[in-house]
Enzyme design. Structure first.
Site, short mmCIF file in Angstrom:
data_model
loop_
_atom_site.label_atom_id
_atom_site.label_comp_id
_atom_site.label_asym_id
_atom_site.label_seq_id
_atom_site.Cartn_x
_atom_site.Cartn_y
_atom_site.Cartn_z
CE LYS A 1 -0.42 1.77 4.35
NZ LYS A 1 -1.27 2.29 5.60
CE LYS B 1 -5.99 -17.72 6.09
NZ LYS B 1 -4.91 -18.34 5.47
CG ASP C 1 -1.53 5.71 7.08
OD1 ASP C 1 -1.12 4.98 6.30
OD2 ASP C 1 -1.29 5.62 8.24
CG HIS D 1 -5.39 -0.57 6.91
ND1 HIS D 1 -4.87 -1.39 6.17
CD2 HIS D 1 -4.39 0.31 7.44
CE1 HIS D 1 -3.51 -0.98 5.95
NE2 HIS D 1 -3.33 -0.34 6.61
CE LYS E 1 0.53 8.74 12.02
NZ LYS E 1 0.70 7.39 12.65
CE LYS F 1 -2.22 1.32 23.52
NZ LYS F 1 -1.07 0.52 22.94
P1 NDP Z 1 12.10 2.92 1.95
O1 NDP Z 1 12.19 4.03 1.34
O2 NDP Z 1 12.60 2.66 3.36
O3 NDP Z 1 12.71 1.56 1.02
C1 NDP Z 1 12.46 1.67 -0.31
C2 NDP Z 1 13.73 0.64 -0.98
O4 NDP Z 1 13.53 0.84 -2.20
C3 NDP Z 1 15.06 0.96 -0.66
O5 NDP Z 1 15.57 -0.45 -0.18
C4 NDP Z 1 15.54 1.38 -1.79
O6 NDP Z 1 16.88 1.00 -2.00
C5 NDP Z 1 14.77 0.67 -2.91
N1 NDP Z 1 14.67 1.17 -4.41
C6 NDP Z 1 14.22 2.51 -4.60
N2 NDP Z 1 14.36 2.66 -5.95
C7 NDP Z 1 15.12 1.76 -6.35
C8 NDP Z 1 15.27 1.32 -7.75
N3 NDP Z 1 15.35 2.15 -8.74
N4 NDP Z 1 15.77 0.07 -7.89
C9 NDP Z 1 15.81 -0.74 -6.87
N5 NDP Z 1 15.55 -0.56 -5.64
C10 NDP Z 1 15.08 0.73 -5.16
O7 NDP Z 1 10.35 2.33 2.08
P2 NDP Z 1 9.64 1.58 3.11
O8 NDP Z 1 10.43 0.49 3.06
O9 NDP Z 1 9.20 2.10 3.88
O10 NDP Z 1 8.38 1.10 2.09
C11 NDP Z 1 8.34 0.38 0.81
C12 NDP Z 1 6.76 0.11 0.54
O11 NDP Z 1 6.07 -0.32 1.73
C13 NDP Z 1 5.92 1.43 0.30
O12 NDP Z 1 5.10 1.09 -0.85
C14 NDP Z 1 5.35 1.81 1.56
O13 NDP Z 1 4.22 2.42 1.38
C15 NDP Z 1 4.95 0.52 1.97
N6 NDP Z 1 4.91 0.33 3.57
C16 NDP Z 1 5.78 0.63 4.26
C17 NDP Z 1 5.69 0.42 5.75
C18 NDP Z 1 6.45 0.86 6.68
O14 NDP Z 1 6.25 0.72 7.83
N7 NDP Z 1 7.97 1.28 6.42
C19 NDP Z 1 4.28 0.19 6.22
C20 NDP Z 1 3.24 -0.35 5.25
C21 NDP Z 1 3.50 -0.21 4.11
P3 NDP Z 1 17.86 2.38 -2.09
O15 NDP Z 1 17.71 3.03 -0.98
O16 NDP Z 1 19.24 1.71 -2.15
O17 NDP Z 1 17.59 3.18 -3.43
#
Ligand code: NDP
Length: 468
Positions: A142, A176, A229, A234, A332, A337
């Site tokens: 998401k 689940k 969000d 959700h 938030k 809560k």
């Molecule tokens: P981050 O910014 O922490 O991580 C993103 C990742 O993508 C990094 O590993 C980055 O690597 C990689 N990346 C970006 N561009 C490229 C590219 N062109 N090729 C290969 N790798 C790439 O994001 P999050 O982990 O926080 O979030 C990821 C997803 O999960 C999003 O859609 C977010 O909405 C969703 N999400 C996140 C939550 C959370 O708590 N973090 C909770 C629920 C959903 P590098 O830094 O080396 O570019």
């Protein structure tokens, strides 16, 4: 019950990301430790020039907690996986490298897009159906798109690559056990169904108020806000489970058809100043912890008017629910809560003359994580038995042994899209909230304020808070 995995390789794109380290890998760890991942291979990929050891260390660290509580065979399985997992440096948005990697891996492969949403979209757009090895599953995080139109565009791309039941649009909010607890309560108990409708129910509230504030996530949250969000994804899903017709089975087809029928009938009606509210927290304290003003947090642009508390009233225009408000609220930095669905029944048509004391409507509360059930009823009071008094019947429901992301991955690895959001539903959820987002952007609904640690703006009528 141990499940049978159909996926042989889990490819995690975004190996260095927050989601991967904090949620995905720990979720995977429990599955592995419980022997529910079969002989799964895990491959990490990202744009960083990591050595295999750097990735293996990351996996090992994320597995630590699960390892401590595992038996010897669980510990060994975790150690083996962390030692054998491989890493590939690649730009997923470039034409070629991702497809070549997919061709090399042992299939069926599940590709987990743990990437920023626009990067996931670009990566998918670079792939073609011919490059998808048989059985490939695509796992999308998401937010799924940012509007009905963009969700539709993304669906078009995905469906051109793999069949719908091989696409997992993750909603980790409801595990689940929680989904099945709601369905079990509603459809395995004959006393509820005859009163589960507009004749007997006055309103339904679905509330997710958390005491967490921004917690350094301005980059994401300041562009999202509480409506996008939480409610858009959700809370609408929970609402659909609470409002849906009885499915013939709890298989993904029947269940997701029933969810989809509710959402298709749902909308938020104008005028939005009446059917919606929004607010943003100012400085305050929660359990002795000082919380700074949202607008002054690093990375926040106050001019964006991002709401940290949103409330909307959904109408479900069908025979069962016409006229019953479904109030969805999420905030938030809220002191008290709450994570629950509250069903408020209509009052009795006539309270026999002679009774005195409280005559309150019955309320059924379904707590989501921990899963609980509470029924507020009026009974004859202590002392004077003519005086009615309030009491609450309490039950704790069974929890899952997996973490939320363990359940997500279990569905992916066993090829069960039950917990995943179907394409049409993802579009409908945007269709429902989009007019409100536009009205808020135009300033039609004022952005109110509340102090962090309170239950929201003072002038908001309090929703059905639990009785002590
Ligand atoms: P981050 O910014 O922490 O991580 C993103 C990742 O993508 C990094 O590993 C980055 O690597 C990689 N990346 C970006 N561009 C490229 C590219 N062109 N090729 C290969 N790798 C790439 O994001 P999050 O982990 O926080 O979030 C990821 C997803 O999960 C999003 O859609 C977010 O909405 C969703 N999400 C996140 C939550 C959370 O708590 N973090 C909770 C629920 C959903 P590098 O830094 O080396 O570019």
């Amino acid at each position: 019950m141990a499940s049978q995995t159909t996926v042989k390789t889990l490819l995690i794109l975004g190996a260095s990301g927050d989601l991967t380290g904090r949620l995905l890998l720990p979720g995977l760890a429990r599955l592995v430790a419980m022997g529910r991942a079969g002989d799964l291979k895990v491959v990490g990929a990202g744009s960083d020039p990591w050595t295999p050891e750097q990735w293996q260390n990351r996996v090992h660290t994320a597995f630590t907690e699960a390892s401590v509580s595992s038996d010897a065979s669980g510990k060994n399985a975790l150690k083996d996986l962390a030692k054998t997992t491989t890493y590939h440096q690649l730009d997923v948005t470039a034409d070629g490298p991702l497809a070549s990697l997919l061709a090399e891996l042992e299939g069926p492969v599940a590709v987990y897009f743990a990437l920023p949403p626009h990067v996931s979209q670009l990566a998918c757009a670079m792939l073609t159906a011919a490059q998808m090895p048989a059985g490939t599953r695509l796992v999308m995080e998401k937010p799924f798109g940012s509007s009905e139109e963009s969700a539709r565009d993304l669906n078009r791309i995905l469906i051109s690559l793999v069949p719908e039941d091989h696409i997992h649009r993750v909603d980790h909010f409801l595990g689940k056990a929680t989904v099945l607890n709601i369905l079990g309560l509603r459809f395995a108990n004959n006393f509820l169904e005859p009163v589960w409708n507009r004749e007997h129910i006055e309103k339904v509230e679905i509330i997710f108020d958390e005491d967490l504030a921004l917690e350094g996530r301005a980059r994401y949250y300041d562009n999202a806000g509480a409506l996008r969000d939480m409610i858009q994804s959700h809370l609408l899903q929970i609402m659909a489970l609470m409002a849906m017709e009885a499915p013939a089975s709890i298989g993904e087809r029947d269940l997701r058809d029933a969810v989809s029928a509710v959402l298709r009938a749902s909308s938020i009606k104008a005028p939005y100043a009446k059917s919606t509210r929004r607010a943003r927290y100012t400085a305050g304290s929660i359990a002795g912890r000082k919380v700074p003003d949202y607008a002054k947090e690093d990375g926040v642009d106050p001019a964006k008017n991002t709401e940290t508390l949103a409330e909307v009233q959904i109408e479900i225009d069908n025979w069962r629910w016409k006229g019953v408000p479904f109030i969805l609220r999420s905030g938030k930095a809220i002191g008290d809560k709450r994570k629950e669905g509250v069903v408020t029944f209509r009052r009795v048509p006539h309270l026999p003359t002679g009774f005195s004391g409280v005559d309150s409507p019955n309320q059924l509360r379904i707590g989501f994580g921990p899963d609980t059930l509470q029924l507020d009823v009026d009974v004859n009071g202590p002392g004077n038995i003519f005086t009615l008094d309030r009491t609450t019947l309490n039950a704790e429901l069974n929890a899952s042994e997996l973490l939320p992301y363990g359940e997500v991955l279990d569905g992916v690895l066993t090829g069960d899209p039950l917990l995943s959001v179907r394409g049409d539903t993802a579009e409908d959820c945007w269709r429902i909230v989009e007019p409100v987002l536009k009205a808020w952007f135009r300033g039609t609904v004022p952005l109110e304020e509340y102090d962090a640690g309170t239950s929201g703006p003072e002038n908001w009528p309090s929703s059905a808070a639990p009785q002590d």
